[in-house]
Design a protein around this motif. Sequence first.
Motif, mmCIF file in Angstrom:
data_model
loop_
_atom_site.group_PDB
_atom_site.id
_atom_site.type_symbol
_atom_site.label_atom_id
_atom_site.label_comp_id
_atom_site.label_asym_id
_atom_site.label_seq_id
_atom_site.Cartn_x
_atom_site.Cartn_y
_atom_site.Cartn_z
ATOM 1 N N ILE A 25 34.840 44.598 42.582
ATOM 2 C CA ILE A 25 33.597 44.364 41.856
ATOM 3 C C ILE A 25 33.614 45.175 40.565
ATOM 4 C CG2 ILE A 25 31.097 44.592 41.918
ATOM 5 C CD1 ILE A 25 31.320 44.376 44.969
ATOM 6 N N TYR A 26 33.342 44.494 39.460
ATOM 7 C CA TYR A 26 33.310 45.162 38.160
ATOM 8 C C TYR A 26 31.868 45.337 37.713
ATOM 9 C CZ TYR A 26 38.268 44.107 37.907
ATOM 10 O OH TYR A 26 39.605 44.044 38.170
ATOM 11 N N ASN A 27 31.587 46.468 37.123
ATOM 12 C CA ASN A 27 30.255 46.683 36.551
ATOM 13 C C ASN A 27 30.127 45.876 35.272
ATOM 14 O OD1 ASN A 27 29.568 48.460 38.565
ATOM 15 N ND2 ASN A 27 30.255 50.259 37.406
ATOM 16 N N GLU A 28 28.918 45.488 34.952
ATOM 17 C CA GLU A 28 28.693 44.762 33.710
ATOM 18 C C GLU A 28 28.967 45.677 32.526
ATOM 19 O OE1 GLU A 28 24.918 42.917 33.407
ATOM 20 O OE2 GLU A 28 24.993 42.112 35.438
#
Length: 50
Positions: free
Chosen positions: A2-5
């Motif tokens: 999961i990547y942060n915005e």
Amino acid sequence: MIYNEEKSSGMAFPIIVILFVMATMVGALVLTAHDSTSTRVWVPSSAAGP
């Protein structure tokens, strides 16, 4: 994974600060330029020697 915005780098604030500082410097130069005619420096005549 999961990547942060990605957030924007916030370029507006530094540009505003830089423009404000430049405007302040130009204003100070303009104010000191008008007072330069009234500035007098006294140099003693004996400073060059006998």
